[in-house]
Design a protein around this motif. Sequence first.
Motif, short mmCIF file in Angstrom:
data_model
loop_
_atom_site.label_atom_id
_atom_site.label_comp_id
_atom_site.label_asym_id
_atom_site.label_seq_id
_atom_site.Cartn_x
_atom_site.Cartn_y
_atom_site.Cartn_z
N GLY A 138 4.09 11.61 -6.30
CA GLY A 138 4.23 12.71 -5.34
C GLY A 138 3.24 12.69 -4.20
O GLY A 138 3.21 13.61 -3.38
N SER A 139 2.40 11.65 -4.12
CA SER A 139 1.40 11.59 -3.05
C SER A 139 0.90 10.16 -2.88
O SER A 139 1.18 9.29 -3.70
CB SER A 139 0.21 12.51 -3.37
OG SER A 139 -0.44 12.07 -4.55
N TRP A 140 0.14 9.95 -1.80
CA TRP A 140 -0.48 8.65 -1.56
C TRP A 140 -1.90 8.64 -2.12
O TRP A 140 -2.54 9.68 -2.23
CB TRP A 140 -0.55 8.35 -0.06
CG TRP A 140 0.76 8.28 0.64
CD1 TRP A 140 1.21 9.10 1.64
CD2 TRP A 140 1.83 7.36 0.40
NE1 TRP A 140 2.47 8.75 2.03
CE2 TRP A 140 2.87 7.68 1.29
CE3 TRP A 140 2.00 6.29 -0.48
CZ2 TRP A 140 4.07 6.96 1.33
CZ3 TRP A 140 3.19 5.58 -0.44
CH2 TRP A 140 4.20 5.92 0.45
N ASN A 141 -2.39 7.45 -2.42
CA ASN A 141 -3.78 7.26 -2.81
C ASN A 141 -4.67 7.50 -1.59
O ASN A 141 -4.43 6.93 -0.53
CB ASN A 141 -3.97 5.84 -3.36
CG ASN A 141 -5.35 5.63 -3.95
OD1 ASN A 141 -6.36 5.88 -3.31
ND2 ASN A 141 -5.40 5.14 -5.17
N VAL A 142 -5.68 8.34 -1.73
CA VAL A 142 -6.56 8.68 -0.61
C VAL A 142 -7.24 7.43 -0.05
O VAL A 142 -7.41 7.28 1.17
CB VAL A 142 -7.63 9.71 -1.05
CG1 VAL A 142 -8.62 9.96 0.08
CG2 VAL A 142 -6.96 11.01 -1.47
N VAL A 143 -7.63 6.52 -0.93
CA VAL A 143 -8.29 5.28 -0.49
C VAL A 143 -7.37 4.47 0.41
O VAL A 143 -7.79 3.92 1.44
CB VAL A 143 -8.74 4.45 -1.70
CG1 VAL A 143 -9.30 3.09 -1.25
CG2 VAL A 143 -9.77 5.20 -2.52
N VAL A 144 -6.10 4.41 0.04
CA VAL A 144 -5.12 3.66 0.83
C VAL A 144 -4.94 4.30 2.21
O VAL A 144 -4.86 3.61 3.23
CB VAL A 144 -3.77 3.60 0.08
CG1 VAL A 144 -2.67 3.11 1.00
CG2 VAL A 144 -3.88 2.69 -1.13
N VAL A 145 -4.87 5.62 2.24
CA VAL A 145 -4.72 6.33 3.52
C VAL A 145 -5.91 6.06 4.43
O VAL A 145 -5.75 5.74 5.62
CB VAL A 145 -4.57 7.85 3.27
CG1 VAL A 145 -4.62 8.61 4.60
CG2 VAL A 145 -3.27 8.15 2.55
N LEU A 146 -7.12 6.16 3.88
CA LEU A 146 -8.32 5.91 4.68
C LEU A 146 -8.39 4.46 5.13
O LEU A 146 -8.82 4.18 6.26
CB LEU A 146 -9.57 6.28 3.86
CG LEU A 146 -9.74 7.76 3.53
CD1 LEU A 146 -10.96 7.96 2.64
CD2 LEU A 146 -9.86 8.59 4.80
N TYR A 186 0.84 -1.20 0.00
CA TYR A 186 0.00 0.00 0.00
C TYR A 186 0.87 1.25 0.00
O TYR A 186 0.54 2.25 -0.63
CB TYR A 186 -0.92 0.03 1.22
CG TYR A 186 -1.92 -1.08 1.31
CD1 TYR A 186 -2.20 -1.91 0.23
CD2 TYR A 186 -2.60 -1.32 2.50
CE1 TYR A 186 -3.12 -2.94 0.32
CE2 TYR A 186 -3.54 -2.35 2.60
CZ TYR A 186 -3.78 -3.15 1.51
OH TYR A 186 -4.70 -4.15 1.61
N PHE A 187 1.96 1.17 0.77
CA PHE A 187 2.84 2.33 0.93
C PHE A 187 4.22 1.98 0.38
O PHE A 187 5.04 1.39 1.07
CB PHE A 187 2.93 2.74 2.40
CG PHE A 187 1.62 3.14 3.00
CD1 PHE A 187 1.10 4.39 2.76
CD2 PHE A 187 0.91 2.25 3.79
CE1 PHE A 187 -0.13 4.77 3.31
CE2 PHE A 187 -0.31 2.61 4.34
CZ PHE A 187 -0.84 3.87 4.10
N THR A 188 4.46 2.34 -0.86
CA THR A 188 5.74 2.04 -1.50
C THR A 188 6.41 3.34 -1.94
O THR A 188 5.74 4.31 -2.30
CB THR A 188 5.55 1.14 -2.74
OG1 THR A 188 4.76 1.82 -3.71
CG2 THR A 188 4.87 -0.17 -2.34
#
Length: 263
Positions: free
Chosen positions: A231-239, A221-223
């Motif tokens: 340049g950013s994370w996927n919002v779905v992954v963060v939630l 999820y976090f690579t």
Amino acid sequence: MNIFLMELKAHLRGTIFWCLGIAAFLGASFSKMSVLTSGSADINKIMDVYPKSLKAIFGIGNFDLSTVIGFFGILYIFIQLMLGLHAAMLGANIIAKEERDKTSEFLLTKPVSRRRILTAKLAAGVLIMVLLWAVAWLVSHAVLVNYDSTAGGDLAVLYSGVLLFQLVYFGIGFAIAGISKSVKKAGAISTSLLFADFALAMVSQVNPNLKFLGYLTPFRYFTAEKVISDGSWNVVVVLAAILLAVVGVVLAYLRYPRRDAAI
């Protein structure tokens, strides 16, 4: 009796050792950075020769190793592994240690509810976890920005992913210790799960036919590749990460107050 301060004191020595250990690892790793980021593309040609499976195991990915942030991308999965391991052990042991050290009777006979005990332990655990994360980030920032003043932004995003990753495994460890009948094994179960997730991440990278396994592990999820390219994370992954951590904590709150403690 201030349970929060008592927990901080109980974990003080271990926290210092972890902070020194992660700082030493980063310092030793960064000492090699000047050679790799000298501007030569030769290192990338050398890495292209290595098998994909070997590069996956060592977290090399498709990074430009002649850049500062590309070099850090190699270290990222190892930072995740170390801080995630600490978080999983901390989440489990901050509950389990009372039964492991035979101090349950002393703590549970005090005029304080189990939920209040759990809240104090949760607050202390999160603070300790964030402290280790902050040490890793500050050491990385101090060194990398010295080499490349533009690296700070990507580094901040990458470390935000590390913190979310820690929260997931802290929540898992907290839940396992809160609901398990064999609470003394909670730390071993939590760390075994972490290493199993790590293995799944490696397998999903090496074998294209098993790529779907990557959806089962937070390591994918976090690579570093995600941040370096987007340049950013996927919002779905963060939630999803926040939800996993919250669910773990809620499970502990639901089960721990009703669970029989070993005296």
